[in-house]
Design a protein around this motif. Structure first.
Motif, PDB file in Angstrom:
ATOM      1  N   GLU A 179       7.116 -12.848  -1.726  1.00 55.09           N
ATOM      2  CA  GLU A 179       5.742 -13.143  -2.258  1.00 55.09           C
ATOM      3  C   GLU A 179       4.634 -13.556  -1.475  1.00 55.09           C
ATOM      4  O   GLU A 179       3.335 -13.221  -1.118  1.00 55.09           O
ATOM      5  CB  GLU A 179       5.905 -13.864  -3.448  1.00 55.09           C
ATOM      6  N   GLN A 180       5.077 -14.562  -0.681  1.00 55.22           N
ATOM      7  CA  GLN A 180       4.388 -15.170   0.385  1.00 55.22           C
ATOM      8  C   GLN A 180       3.842 -14.033   1.491  1.00 55.22           C
ATOM      9  O   GLN A 180       2.809 -13.964   1.917  1.00 55.22           O
ATOM     10  CB  GLN A 180       5.093 -16.361   0.968  1.00 55.22           C
ATOM     11  N   GLN A 181       4.912 -13.321   1.832  1.00 56.49           N
ATOM     12  CA  GLN A 181       4.893 -12.224   2.888  1.00 56.49           C
ATOM     13  C   GLN A 181       3.736 -11.330   2.195  1.00 56.49           C
ATOM     14  O   GLN A 181       2.893 -10.726   2.911  1.00 56.49           O
ATOM     15  CB  GLN A 181       5.989 -11.561   3.099  1.00 56.49           C
ATOM     16  N   GLN A 182       3.638 -11.049   0.963  1.00 56.56           N
ATOM     17  CA  GLN A 182       2.562 -10.000   0.358  1.00 56.56           C
ATOM     18  C   GLN A 182       1.400 -10.539   0.609  1.00 56.56           C
ATOM     19  O   GLN A 182       0.334 -10.031   0.887  1.00 56.56           O
ATOM     20  CB  GLN A 182       3.078  -9.753  -0.755  1.00 56.56           C
ATOM     21  N   LYS A 183       1.374 -11.974   0.305  1.00 57.56           N
ATOM     22  CA  LYS A 183      -0.094 -12.563   0.548  1.00 57.56           C
ATOM     23  C   LYS A 183      -0.719 -12.551   1.811  1.00 57.56           C
ATOM     24  O   LYS A 183      -1.827 -12.100   1.966  1.00 57.56           O
ATOM     25  CB  LYS A 183       0.047 -13.915   0.067  1.00 57.56           C
ATOM     26  N   GLN A 184       0.272 -12.635   2.849  1.00 56.20           N
ATOM     27  CA  GLN A 184      -0.063 -12.644   4.177  1.00 56.20           C
ATOM     28  C   GLN A 184      -0.677 -11.247   4.471  1.00 56.20           C
ATOM     29  O   GLN A 184      -1.477 -11.235   5.455  1.00 56.20           O
ATOM     30  CB  GLN A 184       1.218 -13.001   4.882  1.00 56.20           C
ATOM     31  N   VAL A 185       0.304 -10.330   4.048  1.00 62.02           N
ATOM     32  CA  VAL A 185      -0.299  -8.807   4.141  1.00 62.02           C
ATOM     33  C   VAL A 185      -1.701  -8.512   3.933  1.00 62.02           C
ATOM     34  O   VAL A 185      -2.400  -8.042   4.464  1.00 62.02           O
ATOM     35  CB  VAL A 185       0.733  -7.850   3.741  1.00 62.02           C
ATOM     36  N   LYS A 186      -1.920  -9.057   2.486  1.00 65.34           N
ATOM     37  CA  LYS A 186      -3.265  -8.927   2.007  1.00 65.34           C
ATOM     38  C   LYS A 186      -4.191  -9.554   3.046  1.00 65.34           C
ATOM     39  O   LYS A 186      -5.412  -9.120   3.219  1.00 65.34           O
ATOM     40  CB  LYS A 186      -3.282  -9.596   0.465  1.00 65.34           C
ATOM     41  N   LEU A 187      -3.994 -10.795   3.212  1.00 65.81           N
ATOM     42  CA  LEU A 187      -4.828 -11.624   4.093  1.00 65.81           C
ATOM     43  C   LEU A 187      -5.082 -10.768   5.190  1.00 65.81           C
ATOM     44  O   LEU A 187      -6.508 -10.525   5.694  1.00 65.81           O
ATOM     45  CB  LEU A 187      -4.516 -12.931   4.394  1.00 65.81           C
ATOM     46  N   THR A 188      -4.203 -10.429   5.896  1.00 65.98           N
ATOM     47  CA  THR A 188      -4.189  -9.466   7.052  1.00 65.98           C
ATOM     48  C   THR A 188      -5.211  -8.251   7.119  1.00 65.98           C
ATOM     49  O   THR A 188      -5.969  -8.118   7.997  1.00 65.98           O
ATOM     50  CB  THR A 188      -2.999  -9.318   7.894  1.00 65.98           C
ATOM     51  N   LEU A 189      -4.793  -7.736   6.031  1.00 63.60           N
ATOM     52  CA  LEU A 189      -5.473  -6.527   5.851  1.00 63.60           C
ATOM     53  C   LEU A 189      -7.125  -6.742   5.607  1.00 63.60           C
ATOM     54  O   LEU A 189      -7.748  -5.919   6.173  1.00 63.60           O
ATOM     55  CB  LEU A 189      -4.844  -5.606   4.665  1.00 63.60           C
ATOM     56  N   SER A 190      -7.501  -7.659   4.905  1.00 65.94           N
ATOM     57  CA  SER A 190      -8.839  -7.875   4.621  1.00 65.94           C
ATOM     58  C   SER A 190      -9.487  -8.441   5.872  1.00 65.94           C
ATOM     59  O   SER A 190     -10.506  -8.147   6.192  1.00 65.94           O
ATOM     60  CB  SER A 190      -8.980  -9.242   3.626  1.00 65.94           C
ATOM     61  N   ASN A 191      -8.694  -9.244   6.787  1.00 62.57           N
ATOM     62  CA  ASN A 191      -9.257  -9.653   8.093  1.00 62.57           C
ATOM     63  C   ASN A 191      -9.634  -8.238   8.984  1.00 62.57           C
ATOM     64  O   ASN A 191     -10.561  -8.049   9.678  1.00 62.57           O
ATOM     65  CB  ASN A 191      -8.352 -10.212   8.756  1.00 62.57           C
ATOM     66  N   ILE A 192      -8.475  -7.355   9.052  1.00 58.62           N
ATOM     67  CA  ILE A 192      -8.685  -6.185   9.945  1.00 58.62           C
ATOM     68  C   ILE A 192      -9.772  -5.462   9.262  1.00 58.62           C
ATOM     69  O   ILE A 192     -10.589  -4.739  10.180  1.00 58.62           O
ATOM     70  CB  ILE A 192      -7.349  -5.417   9.982  1.00 58.62           C
ATOM     71  N   ASP A 193     -10.254  -5.274   7.994  1.00 56.13           N
ATOM     72  CA  ASP A 193     -11.139  -4.673   7.469  1.00 56.13           C
ATOM     73  C   ASP A 193     -12.293  -5.107   7.833  1.00 56.13           C
ATOM     74  O   ASP A 193     -13.394  -4.309   8.329  1.00 56.13           O
ATOM     75  CB  ASP A 193     -11.018  -4.803   5.614  1.00 56.13           C
ATOM     76  N   ARG A 194     -12.731  -6.448   7.797  1.00 62.79           N
ATOM     77  CA  ARG A 194     -13.751  -6.875   8.468  1.00 62.79           C
ATOM     78  C   ARG A 194     -14.032  -6.703   9.912  1.00 62.79           C
ATOM     79  O   ARG A 194     -15.102  -6.324  10.286  1.00 62.79           O
ATOM     80  CB  ARG A 194     -13.691  -8.569   8.226  1.00 62.79           C
TER      81      ARG A 194
END
Lengths: 170, 68
Positions: free
Chosen positions: A123-138
């Protein structure tokens, strides 16, 4: 003879301008590839629960060149098992830095993702993925905006700079 | 008194190219760089004409100050 030199100078500076413009374009493209790679890595982790090394190996077959090399060196290093995931990630990131057009801020985002890799539950890992994806998006948004602004400028500046140099030198 | 006409064409060329560079840079929102480029080109052109200007001053001196 003079004409030949003039043509050489103009060709060289035009080439430099085009290379710089291409760098900008490649950065946007590589960020997009990286985003796709992390998304499919997440899919491997969440849905099939593949071990990290194998998951990265599979991801490396799905994305184009510089990003795929990054993931395959990472998975090789993991399979040798001589270093922790974070160390292997850092080492592969260093080779990615040499071979891609990504900038330091992009690499920082990816490094931050690597620090969380293999340390937390799903679950934590999934959150990290989401965070990273939004960062890369930016980062990607910023990169494509920069590309739109500066691509034509680099091209025309390269040509005009060469022209100016030849006129002054003749 | 026969100067090289090439010099005039050269200066005109530099002027045209620098004007284009200025326009391109200004469009991309880098106006301060554009101004620096223009200033630099002005200095370069000044170097190109410095011989001619020197000749002009010598002539003026020889006309009005009765030297040489």
């Amino acid at each position: 003879m003079k004409l030949l030199g003039a043509i050489f100078i103009i060709c060289a500076s035009t080439g430099i301008g085009f290379a710089l413009a291409r760098n900008l374009k490649e950065r946007t493209k590589q960020l997009r590839d990286m985003k796709q790679a992390i998304t499919s890595l997440e899919a491997e982790m969440v849905y099939t629960m593949t071990p990290l090394a194998e998951a990265c190996h599979r991801v490396s077959q799905q994305v184009p060149s510089p990003v795929s090399t990054f993931f395959s060196t990472f998975s090789d290093a993991l399979q040798k098992g001589e270093s922790s995931a974070y160390q292997a990630w850092t080492k592969s990131l260093a080779s990615l830095k040499a071979h891609s057009c990504l900038q330091q801020s992009d690499l920082d985002v990816i490094l931050q993702f690597g620090a969380s890799l293999g340390q937390q539950d799903l679950e934590q890992q999934q959150k990290q993925v989401k965070l990273t994806l939004s960062n890369i998006d930016r980062q990607e948004l910023e990169a494509s905006e920069k590309q739109k602004r500066s691509e034509n400028m680099y091209k025309s500046l390269g040509f005009l700079g060469g022209l100016l140099m030849t006129i002054i030198l003749i | 008194m026969n100067y090289d006409v090439n010099l005039i064409f050269q200066i005109a060329g530099v002027g045209i190219v620098v004007a284009m560079i200025h326009t391109v840079l200004k469009q991309m929102g880098k106006e301060e760089i554009a101004h620096w480029v223009t200033l630099l080109a002005f200095v370069i052109v000044l170097y190109m004409v410095v011989n001619v200007v020197d000749d002009l001053f010598q002539t003026i001196r020889s006309v009005f100050l009765f030297q040489n």
